[in-house]
Scaffold this motif. Sequence first.
Motif, mmCIF file in Angstrom:
data_model
loop_
_atom_site.group_PDB
_atom_site.id
_atom_site.type_symbol
_atom_site.label_atom_id
_atom_site.label_comp_id
_atom_site.label_asym_id
_atom_site.label_seq_id
_atom_site.Cartn_x
_atom_site.Cartn_y
_atom_site.Cartn_z
ATOM 1 N N PHE A 68 63.197 14.610 43.121
ATOM 2 C CA PHE A 68 62.642 14.716 41.772
ATOM 3 C C PHE A 68 62.306 16.173 41.464
ATOM 4 O O PHE A 68 62.252 17.021 42.364
ATOM 5 N N ASP A 69 62.094 16.467 40.193
ATOM 6 C CA ASP A 69 61.677 17.792 39.753
ATOM 7 C C ASP A 69 60.161 17.868 39.658
ATOM 8 O O ASP A 69 59.501 16.897 39.261
ATOM 9 N N ALA A 70 59.593 19.029 39.983
ATOM 10 C CA ALA A 70 58.177 19.267 39.759
ATOM 11 C C ALA A 70 57.882 19.122 38.266
ATOM 12 O O ALA A 70 58.757 19.343 37.414
ATOM 13 N N THR A 71 56.666 18.745 37.936
ATOM 14 C CA THR A 71 56.296 18.579 36.521
ATOM 15 C C THR A 71 56.528 19.863 35.734
ATOM 16 O O THR A 71 57.001 19.826 34.589
ATOM 17 N N VAL A 72 56.221 21.021 36.314
ATOM 18 C CA VAL A 72 56.444 22.303 35.628
ATOM 19 C C VAL A 72 57.918 22.468 35.286
ATOM 20 O O VAL A 72 58.278 22.860 34.159
ATOM 21 N N VAL A 73 58.779 22.181 36.243
ATOM 22 C CA VAL A 73 60.223 22.294 36.019
ATOM 23 C C VAL A 73 60.658 21.320 34.931
ATOM 24 O O VAL A 73 61.435 21.664 34.028
ATOM 25 N N GLN A 74 60.153 20.094 35.002
ATOM 26 C CA GLN A 74 60.530 19.079 34.029
ATOM 27 C C GLN A 74 60.043 19.425 32.631
ATOM 28 O O GLN A 74 60.774 19.247 31.643
ATOM 29 N N LYS A 75 58.820 19.934 32.528
ATOM 30 C CA LYS A 75 58.282 20.278 31.210
ATOM 31 C C LYS A 75 59.081 21.402 30.552
ATOM 32 O O LYS A 75 59.362 21.352 29.342
ATOM 33 N N LEU A 76 59.449 22.401 31.325
ATOM 34 C CA LEU A 76 60.253 23.476 30.751
ATOM 35 C C LEU A 76 61.643 22.978 30.376
ATOM 36 O O LEU A 76 62.200 23.374 29.342
ATOM 37 N N ALA A 77 62.207 22.087 31.191
ATOM 38 C CA ALA A 77 63.503 21.488 30.836
ATOM 39 C C ALA A 77 63.376 20.659 29.563
ATOM 40 O O ALA A 77 64.267 20.684 28.692
ATOM 41 N N ASP A 78 62.269 19.921 29.436
ATOM 42 C CA ASP A 78 62.051 19.118 28.235
ATOM 43 C C ASP A 78 61.903 19.992 26.990
ATOM 44 O O ASP A 78 62.157 19.532 25.870
ATOM 45 N N ALA A 79 61.469 21.238 27.186
ATOM 46 C CA ALA A 79 61.358 22.174 26.059
ATOM 47 C C ALA A 79 62.673 22.884 25.792
ATOM 48 O O ALA A 79 62.765 23.673 24.843
ATOM 49 N N GLY A 80 63.700 22.611 26.639
ATOM 50 C CA GLY A 80 65.024 23.169 26.401
ATOM 51 C C GLY A 80 65.452 24.283 27.324
ATOM 52 O O GLY A 80 66.570 24.793 27.206
ATOM 53 N N ALA A 81 64.586 24.695 28.257
ATOM 54 C CA ALA A 81 64.923 25.814 29.135
ATOM 55 C C ALA A 81 66.079 25.464 30.062
ATOM 56 O O ALA A 81 66.244 24.313 30.481
ATOM 57 N N VAL A 82 66.862 26.477 30.411
ATOM 58 C CA VAL A 82 68.003 26.373 31.324
ATOM 59 C C VAL A 82 67.613 27.045 32.635
ATOM 60 O O VAL A 82 67.123 28.171 32.633
ATOM 61 N N THR A 83 67.814 26.372 33.760
ATOM 62 C CA THR A 83 67.406 26.904 35.055
ATOM 63 C C THR A 83 68.470 27.820 35.639
ATOM 64 O O THR A 83 69.607 27.408 35.849
ATOM 65 N N LEU A 84 68.068 29.077 35.915
ATOM 66 C CA LEU A 84 68.982 30.051 36.511
ATOM 67 C C LEU A 84 69.066 29.907 38.024
ATOM 68 O O LEU A 84 70.080 30.260 38.626
ATOM 69 N N GLY A 85 67.984 29.442 38.650
ATOM 70 C CA GLY A 85 67.970 29.311 40.095
ATOM 71 C C GLY A 85 66.560 29.365 40.627
ATOM 72 O O GLY A 85 65.585 29.270 39.869
ATOM 73 N N LYS A 86 66.438 29.521 41.948
ATOM 74 C CA LYS A 86 65.143 29.525 42.627
ATOM 75 C C LYS A 86 64.860 30.922 43.178
ATOM 76 O O LYS A 86 65.742 31.581 43.732
ATOM 77 N N LEU A 87 63.602 31.332 43.059
ATOM 78 C CA LEU A 87 63.204 32.698 43.369
ATOM 79 C C LEU A 87 62.425 32.798 44.671
ATOM 80 O O LEU A 87 61.651 31.908 45.029
#
Length: 497
Positions: A104-123
Amino acid sequence: MSQPPLHHQSVRALTQALRDKTISATELASHFLARARDHQSLGAFLAMDEDVTLAQARAADARLATGSARPLEGLPVAHKDIFVTRDFPATAASRMLAGYRSPFDATVVQKLADAGAVTLGKLSCDEFAMGSGNENVAVPAVGAAAPQPVRNPWDSTRVPGGSSGGSAAAVAAGLAPAATGTDTGGSIRQPAAFCGITGIKPTYGRISRHGMIAFASSLDQAGPMARSAEDCALLLSAMAGPDPDRDSTSLDVPAEDFTRDLEASIEGLRIGVPEEFFGEGIDADVRTAIDAALQEYERLGARRVPIRLPRTELAIPVYYIIAPAEASANLERFDGVKFGHRAKQYADLAEMYLNTRTEGFGEEVKRRIMVGTYVLSHGYYDAYYLKALKIRRIIADDFQKAFKECDVIAGPVAPSVAWKIGEKSADPLANYLADIFTLPASLAGLPGMSLPAGFGAGGMPVGLQLIGNYLQEARLLNVAHRFQQATDFHLQRPAGF
């Protein structure tokens, strides 16, 4: 007038360009993926998957084309590798979780995805978020054959700060317009200061910790890192909000538009300046830059108010009792049984635990587990851990007394600019002392942020720390934004980036 390159544009400008269709989400993602590939020597990214990123970008383009765009639709964002993700490995920069993928995705990751953000990768980050320089990395960065520290874009011989050093370096170098970070004792604010960007740690509980690989549960808090206060406000608006079903420490406070007060006047603002933040130990170049920033606030209509935070010097011993104690309990789950690394050689269950944890954890993580186990042990629990909890409460009370005299508190983020890689590796205490000014707000659960405020020795960035009372993130962002409207420190970039 020609437009600045995409990697020099703000989150606000990029989201507007996407809506105006002057650039597509796919083109934007491709641009930042190429930059990440071209600057692998920084060691900022631990994982990338161009197919996943571009698929998300194409989906964002489809929504933009139909007019159903969400607030951050198509914006590329990278995540600290302390957040679990379905589509990318989640390692916490540790051998213990090398190659692990979450269901599953962390809530932070999911919330940003729900706002439309595109994930570039992990830092990249310090292993399990334990460190002040992003030197405690145990898994290789993208393009690297072996683990390496993250390098500061302003000077590749220096640390970017920790533990969110990969996030700070990626934003400073223009490898991502924005990134997520976590702050346990200063791990958003200090790397933001060292890399000349803006970062905010919100009030504890503002952002869900669900899916954040835990270090110290009563201290860990997620937050955004970007070029400016306005960019951070846009991201925080998407990230914050209650999560009662998955995080019992999540505050029952509705999500807010943190951009709403950015333009408000700061005429008459009372800025508390703690004398404890300007005593022995702070370098002269940092003191000069912070004093100049406070003078700028006075020109903007604010006034300085001298205050006391008398237990500041106790923050380090208190933190380094409480945080390792919680780490000792949280990291107990990494035993090789259900997931993560398992030793190949062992004779029985006890030896499997021993060998797995010896091989899987790095030196700093082992050090903190051992300290935490010690202070929680019989005969020492009352003498150390309970006493630290009492002093933590007193530190929080000191802040409440101070806020009766001022609206926000200001001072340095760190006593010095970023140090050379390896300079403090042999002296853990020297690393711990670098957090003296960020720890008090963390122990109190208060919101705090760092914004660029000038340059010190070697041309390295200096960060101004702003601390607000509980749930006063909008006020902090307003105070930071007005400073950034009057200065250009947040617009300056390291050479070559």
